[in-house]
Write an enzyme that holds these catalytic residues in place. Sequence first.
Site, PDB file in Angstrom:
ATOM      1  N   LYS A  24      64.249  35.088  26.653  1.00 39.88           N
ATOM      2  CA  LYS A  24      65.597  34.984  27.220  1.00 39.88           C
ATOM      3  C   LYS A  24      65.531  34.481  28.662  1.00 39.88           C
ATOM      4  O   LYS A  24      66.223  33.560  29.054  1.00 39.88           O
ATOM      5  CB  LYS A  24      66.272  36.359  27.148  1.00 39.88           C
ATOM      6  CG  LYS A  24      67.666  36.381  27.716  1.00 39.88           C
ATOM      7  CD  LYS A  24      68.250  37.779  27.677  1.00 39.88           C
ATOM      8  CE  LYS A  24      69.505  37.819  28.531  1.00 39.88           C
ATOM      9  NZ  LYS A  24      70.053  39.161  28.688  1.00 39.88           N
ATOM     10  N   GLU A  50      53.725  37.217  29.865  1.00 39.32           N
ATOM     11  CA  GLU A  50      52.968  37.191  28.613  1.00 39.32           C
ATOM     12  C   GLU A  50      53.346  35.975  27.766  1.00 39.32           C
ATOM     13  O   GLU A  50      52.499  35.275  27.223  1.00 39.32           O
ATOM     14  CB  GLU A  50      53.268  38.461  27.783  1.00 39.32           C
ATOM     15  CG  GLU A  50      52.791  39.759  28.403  1.00 39.32           C
ATOM     16  CD  GLU A  50      53.855  40.455  29.237  1.00 39.32           C
ATOM     17  OE1 GLU A  50      54.663  39.750  29.899  1.00 39.32           O
ATOM     18  OE2 GLU A  50      53.871  41.691  29.251  1.00 39.32           O
ATOM     19  N   GLY A  68      68.125  41.610  25.621  1.00 42.03           N
ATOM     20  CA  GLY A  68      66.913  41.266  24.869  1.00 42.03           C
ATOM     21  C   GLY A  68      66.750  42.116  23.617  1.00 42.03           C
ATOM     22  O   GLY A  68      66.478  41.609  22.530  1.00 42.03           O
ATOM     23  N   ARG A  69      66.927  43.420  23.763  1.00 46.06           N
ATOM     24  CA  ARG A  69      66.693  44.312  22.618  1.00 46.06           C
ATOM     25  C   ARG A  69      67.846  44.313  21.620  1.00 46.06           C
ATOM     26  O   ARG A  69      67.811  45.059  20.637  1.00 46.06           O
ATOM     27  CB  ARG A  69      66.380  45.729  23.116  1.00 46.06           C
ATOM     28  CG  ARG A  69      67.402  46.290  24.084  1.00 46.06           C
ATOM     29  CD  ARG A  69      66.875  47.526  24.804  1.00 46.06           C
ATOM     30  NE  ARG A  69      67.766  47.975  25.860  1.00 46.06           N
ATOM     31  CZ  ARG A  69      67.756  47.530  27.104  1.00 46.06           C
ATOM     32  NH1 ARG A  69      66.901  46.564  27.448  1.00 46.06           N
ATOM     33  NH2 ARG A  69      68.579  47.997  28.003  1.00 46.06           N
ATOM     34  N   GLU A 117      64.417  51.805  25.878  1.00 42.12           N
ATOM     35  CA  GLU A 117      64.696  50.882  26.986  1.00 42.12           C
ATOM     36  C   GLU A 117      66.179  50.971  27.367  1.00 42.12           C
ATOM     37  O   GLU A 117      66.547  50.730  28.506  1.00 42.12           O
ATOM     38  CB  GLU A 117      64.297  49.444  26.621  1.00 42.12           C
ATOM     39  CG  GLU A 117      63.979  48.606  27.853  1.00 42.12           C
ATOM     40  CD  GLU A 117      63.446  47.202  27.539  1.00 42.12           C
ATOM     41  OE1 GLU A 117      64.045  46.498  26.708  1.00 42.12           O
ATOM     42  OE2 GLU A 117      62.434  46.799  28.137  1.00 42.12           O
ATOM     43  N   HIS A 154      50.279  62.853   6.011  1.00 39.53           N
ATOM     44  CA  HIS A 154      48.868  63.251   6.087  1.00 39.53           C
ATOM     45  C   HIS A 154      48.365  63.118   7.518  1.00 39.53           C
ATOM     46  O   HIS A 154      47.168  63.013   7.752  1.00 39.53           O
ATOM     47  CB  HIS A 154      48.045  62.394   5.130  1.00 39.53           C
ATOM     48  CG  HIS A 154      48.537  62.529   3.725  1.00 39.53           C
ATOM     49  ND1 HIS A 154      48.126  63.546   2.889  1.00 39.53           N
ATOM     50  CD2 HIS A 154      49.484  61.830   3.038  1.00 39.53           C
ATOM     51  CE1 HIS A 154      48.768  63.442   1.733  1.00 39.53           C
ATOM     52  NE2 HIS A 154      49.602  62.412   1.802  1.00 39.53           N
ATOM     53  N   LYS A 194      55.915  45.014  36.762  1.00 36.68           N
ATOM     54  CA  LYS A 194      55.703  43.557  36.754  1.00 36.68           C
ATOM     55  C   LYS A 194      55.277  43.090  38.147  1.00 36.68           C
ATOM     56  O   LYS A 194      54.352  42.293  38.299  1.00 36.68           O
ATOM     57  CB  LYS A 194      56.989  42.834  36.362  1.00 36.68           C
ATOM     58  CG  LYS A 194      57.375  42.974  34.903  1.00 36.68           C
ATOM     59  CD  LYS A 194      58.586  42.100  34.606  1.00 36.68           C
ATOM     60  CE  LYS A 194      59.178  42.406  33.249  1.00 36.68           C
ATOM     61  NZ  LYS A 194      60.446  41.740  32.999  1.00 36.68           N
TER      62      LYS A 194
HETATM   63  O1  F6P Z   1      60.380  44.550  28.962  1.00 31.72           O
HETATM   64  C1  F6P Z   1      61.450  44.027  29.648  1.00 31.72           C
HETATM   65  C2  F6P Z   1      62.098  42.918  28.922  1.00 31.72           C
HETATM   66  O2  F6P Z   1      62.946  42.353  29.824  1.00 31.72           O
HETATM   67  C3  F6P Z   1      62.848  43.309  27.645  1.00 31.72           C
HETATM   68  O3  F6P Z   1      64.087  43.860  27.877  1.00 31.72           O
HETATM   69  C4  F6P Z   1      62.906  42.004  26.945  1.00 31.72           C
HETATM   70  O4  F6P Z   1      63.260  42.138  25.613  1.00 31.72           O
HETATM   71  C5  F6P Z   1      61.495  41.519  27.177  1.00 31.72           C
HETATM   72  O5  F6P Z   1      61.178  41.933  28.480  1.00 31.72           O
HETATM   73  C6  F6P Z   1      61.284  40.029  27.007  1.00 31.72           C
HETATM   74  O6  F6P Z   1      62.070  39.289  27.895  1.00 31.72           O
HETATM   75  P1  F6P Z   1      62.307  37.741  27.736  1.00 31.72           P
HETATM   76  O7  F6P Z   1      63.000  37.504  26.442  1.00 31.72           O
HETATM   77  O8  F6P Z   1      63.137  37.360  28.901  1.00 31.72           O
HETATM   78  O9  F6P Z   1      60.967  37.059  27.744  1.00 31.72           O
END
Ligand code: F6P
Length: 552
Positions: free
Chosen positions: A210, A216, A271-272, A357, A388, A516
């Site tokens: 987003k 990452e 995002g979520r 979150e 289990h 971060k």
């Molecule tokens: O972990 C924080 C966060 O901002 C989440 O809310 C989001 O889903 C994720 O990182 C990934 O963010 P992006 O879609 O901006 O890469």
Amino acid sequence: MDTTMTTPLTQQPAWQALLQQRQALESQSLRQAFADDPDRAERYQVQAAELLLDYSKNRIDDATLAHLFDLARGAQLEQQRDAMFRGDIINRTEGRAVLHTALRNSRQDTLQAEGANVIPEINQTLAKMKAFVEEVHSGQRTGYTGKAFTDVIAIGIGGSFLGPKVATEALRPYAKSLRLHYVANVDGTSLVEKLKKVDPETTLVLMSSKSFTTQETLANTESARDWFLQSGASQQDVAAHFVAVSSNVPAAVEFGISADNIFPMWDWVGGRYSLWSAIGLPIALAVGFDHFEQLLRGAEAMDSHFLEAPLEQNMPVIMGMLSLWYSNFFDAQSQVILTYDHYLRGLPAYIQQLDMESNGKSVDDAGNPVAHSTGPVIWGGEGTNGQHAYHQLLHQGTAIIPADFILPLSSHNPLGRHHNMLAANCLAQAQALMQGKNLDEAKAELAGKALSEADLDRLARHKVMPGNRPSNTLVMEQLTPATLGALIALYEHRTFVQGALWNINSFDQWGVELGKVLGNAVLAEIEAESASYAQDSSTNGLIKLLRQGSLK
Ligand code: F6P
């Protein structure tokens, strides 16, 4: 309309009544409640959007429920819900509307948010997704050597990963021939292991971010591009293989993704909560656009129910209020999601992000510390495996951990008696949690064994199970795109209900920011020609070890 609460939650009359109710229920035995009332299951049951919720195995009675719904009304839950659906700026720390529900709204042509009608751009994006998916599936859109795509490396993290991954897994029976490989972790092993399985000539790389700033995702996409170029493809060929989903279109273009291959999303989608947007493109690639649409329709059915059903018959409201009941009045610090369907094995992790979150907050909307606990720890896994492993603690541990059991009535893979066994285990676990086993029963089981009175008594005490452990059971006829959509929307709204009652912002996530920032500072130290060791002694010591690559 100002939907913020006037009277603080803990000072509402219903809160005080619930405190007393909690005391009154101390002596309630759920086992006895079922014995006394043969209609209990029927009374505490609700159906919506092809889902049935049996919430009869909860520590409740009619008075408790009445007070919980009073509390919800006192917190203006209905007004807060309507404000979200209407596109009001309810994410006040980021100045944003919260409109994931608009992404699956097939009934409205107009919905104003942040100064614009969002429906046309949603529909344009859906049309672009549909065309793209159909071109890939038909072989009209190919890789740079003219070969049809066989694999997709889907790169993203958090909300740009969990929803698509979980839905792709859950809808496996609807899968087309494209193979989806998800990469989230910045640990290079994740990407390298996935790249070993695919051929650059027939692989589409779909990057979802987003913000387009997530470390990452950027690192994994850059490394995937290096891999692609090292295979003999040229820079020009990148356009045929790399696709992005982002609300930051300029950054995606700057990164080198062809403008045609960028699918937009918007600030008003968290995002979520984003799998319904173009973030769901990997799902549509995996199972076809028609099934993706059915997923949206299932979620929409749950939205309509949430909007229209009275609180007393409203599934997300009931689940949200029960969750709050245990968090705030029973000190239940965690909740477990137990899916009795292998295809739903990823759902607990999805709900974990969604809820933790969203509701892992400790100040209210005005920035003041909250006077009560908020989001619980959400965890879980698939049944019967958990039986289990961690179910022992659910049955006999010291903590009360409310459980949600999720079970389709029929399996996509009917294999002998397997599904009956699976379902029987699901029902029996919920029953065992509720009923428990008392000392007399434990002793009776041991009768006839060659044990002294003292040994029998001691052993029996180990076998006692307290019971009264609450659970919900959610069933659907079958796990389909529509029932999955409804299920996920149900948990979204359950999360909303609690956040609204607690008067916290369920739609920001400032807590992830500090890590971060510090992560970047530590990375600079690890990679610097000469480290300054300006951190605390523990971090400095660990940085030194990393720079040395040895413990000596
Ligand atoms: O972990 C924080 C966060 O901002 C989440 O809310 C989001 O889903 C994720 O990182 C990934 O963010 P992006 O879609 O901006 O890469």
